[in-house]
Scaffold this active site. Structure first.
Site, PDB file in Angstrom:
ATOM      1  CG  HIS A   1      36.219  46.954  50.600  1.00  0.00           C
ATOM      2  ND1 HIS A   1      37.085  46.479  49.660  1.00  0.00           N
ATOM      3  CD2 HIS A   1      36.809  46.725  51.791  1.00  0.00           C
ATOM      4  CE1 HIS A   1      38.156  45.965  50.255  1.00  0.00           C
ATOM      5  NE2 HIS A   1      38.015  46.098  51.556  1.00  0.00           N
TER       6      HIS A   1
ATOM      7  CG  ASN B   1      39.158  49.973  50.097  1.00  0.00           C
ATOM      8  OD1 ASN B   1      39.804  50.521  50.981  1.00  0.00           O
ATOM      9  ND2 ASN B   1      39.210  48.669  49.882  1.00  0.00           N
TER      10      ASN B   1
ATOM     11  CG  HIS C   1      33.547  46.271  45.106  1.00  0.00           C
ATOM     12  ND1 HIS C   1      33.716  44.952  45.432  1.00  0.00           N
ATOM     13  CD2 HIS C   1      34.408  46.958  45.890  1.00  0.00           C
ATOM     14  CE1 HIS C   1      34.650  44.847  46.366  1.00  0.00           C
ATOM     15  NE2 HIS C   1      35.076  46.048  46.670  1.00  0.00           N
TER      16      HIS C   1
ATOM     17  CG  ASP D   1      41.254  46.088  46.677  1.00  0.00           C
ATOM     18  OD1 ASP D   1      40.817  45.913  47.826  1.00  0.00           O
ATOM     19  OD2 ASP D   1      40.582  46.614  45.759  1.00  0.00           O
ATOM     20  CG  HIS D   2      38.725  42.490  47.215  1.00  0.00           C
ATOM     21  ND1 HIS D   2      37.844  42.052  48.174  1.00  0.00           N
ATOM     22  CD2 HIS D   2      38.402  43.778  46.980  1.00  0.00           C
ATOM     23  CE1 HIS D   2      37.019  43.028  48.499  1.00  0.00           C
ATOM     24  NE2 HIS D   2      37.339  44.093  47.794  1.00  0.00           N
TER      25      HIS D   2
ATOM     26  CB  SER E   1      42.264  44.608  41.922  1.00  0.00           C
ATOM     27  OG  SER E   1      42.530  44.910  40.558  1.00  0.00           O
TER      28      SER E   1
ATOM     29  N   GLY F   1      33.652  52.672  48.162  1.00  0.00           N
ATOM     30  CA  GLY F   1      33.523  54.092  48.530  1.00  0.00           C
ATOM     31  C   GLY F   1      32.886  54.971  47.467  1.00  0.00           C
TER      32      GLY F   1
END
Ligand code: 13P
Length: 287
Positions: free
Chosen positions: A207, A229, A177, A84-85, A49, A209
């Site tokens: 996403h 993820n 998340h 990520d993102h 991230s 996970g």
């Protein structure tokens, strides 16, 4: 072996399994994940991230560390180093730093702007031999300051973004998340099914996970999810094992304060979590 995520995800979609993306925070996380992937002969994606990148002092440091570690550990399974993102600027930084894959998260823009920016980044990433993930519909919860409301993606918009030639598509289907609240409604398989119908062979990304029940994970894979993820779950495993070590007073015995000893139970716990996920996702032996 550092590679883009394109081939591993294509194979996963065709073979009806998913490749895990495990987010990294430091050397210990990276080493634990790479060793587990190698041991299980599984492809793997290391997620970074923007916050974690900053924590590790920058994307150049991350790319250099991952490349060197991949070599020094003699890793032969396919490994993708993935942003990520990512923001628009973050994507360019990772392209320059030598990542092998990026995610551009344009989900908070109006669809026209998401399309415009994604299209530009697809061309740049592909020219560099990198893979690119895009997002439609936001993932709920908070990850490193990126806050999403968790609305389900519009399948027609997913098709518009998929048609830009991205290598994988993250679509909000009620996933969140972090830990799921007790009153979570679950994944919207209706939405996922509709997205897969529109996007065909496109590997879909799940996403959030952490904490999704096994049956839902399996159903999501059967409906086209080829990348899952996981971030929070490794953090919780590490925390729990470290807490136990300290609460048992092990850090006070002999050289138990040595960081290599102090961090070892946490690393073993990360490995165990990654192993469980790879087995569940079906990626073991697929390198
Ligand atoms: P979790 O922290 O819920 O596992 O989500 C990880 C994720 O989706 C990274 O993008």
């Amino acid at each position: 072996m550092l590679v883009s995520a394109t081939e591993m995800l294509k194979k996963a979609k065709e073979g009806h399994y998913a490749v895990g993306q495990f987010n990294i925070n430091n050397l210990e996380w990276t080493k634990s994940i790479l060793q587990t992937a190698q041991e299980l002969n599984s492809p793997v994606i290391l997620g970074v991230s923007e916050g974690a990148g900053k924590y590790m002092t920058g994307f150049n440091t991350v790319a250099a560390m991952v490349k060197a570690m991949d070599q020094d550990l003699g890793i032969t399974v396919p490994v993708a180093l993935h942003l990520d993102h990512g923001t628009y600027d973050g994507c360019y930084k990772c392209i320059k730093a030598g990542f092998t894959s990026i995610m551009f998260d344009g989900s908070h823009y109006a669809i026209e702007e998401n399309i415009e920016k994604t299209k530009e980044l697809v061309a740049v990433a592909h020219a560099m031999g990198m893979s690119i993930e895009a997002e439609v519909g936001s993932i709920g919860g908070e990850e490193d300051g990126v806050v999403g409301m968790g609305e389900c993606a519009d399948p027609a918009e997913c098709k518009q973004i998929a048609d830009l030639g991205v290598d994988m598509l993250a679509a909000g289907i009620g996933n969140i998340h972090g830990k799921y609240p007790a009153n979570w409604a679950g994944l919207s398989f209706e939405t996922l099914d509709a997205i897969q119908q529109k996007t065909g062979v496109m590997p879909l990304v799940l996403h959030g996970g952490t904490g999704i029940p096994e049956d839902m994970i399996k159903k999501a894979i059967s409906l086209g999810v080829a990348k899952i993820n996981v971030n929070t779950e490794c953090q919780l495993s590490f925390q729990e094992a470290t807490r136990k070590y300290i609460e048992a007073g092990k850090d006070l015995e002999g050289k138990g304060f040595d960081p290599r000893k102090l961090l070892a139970p946490g690393c073993e716990a990360i490995k165990a979590t990654v192993k469980t996920k790879m087995e569940l996702f079906g990626s073991v032996g697929k390198a």
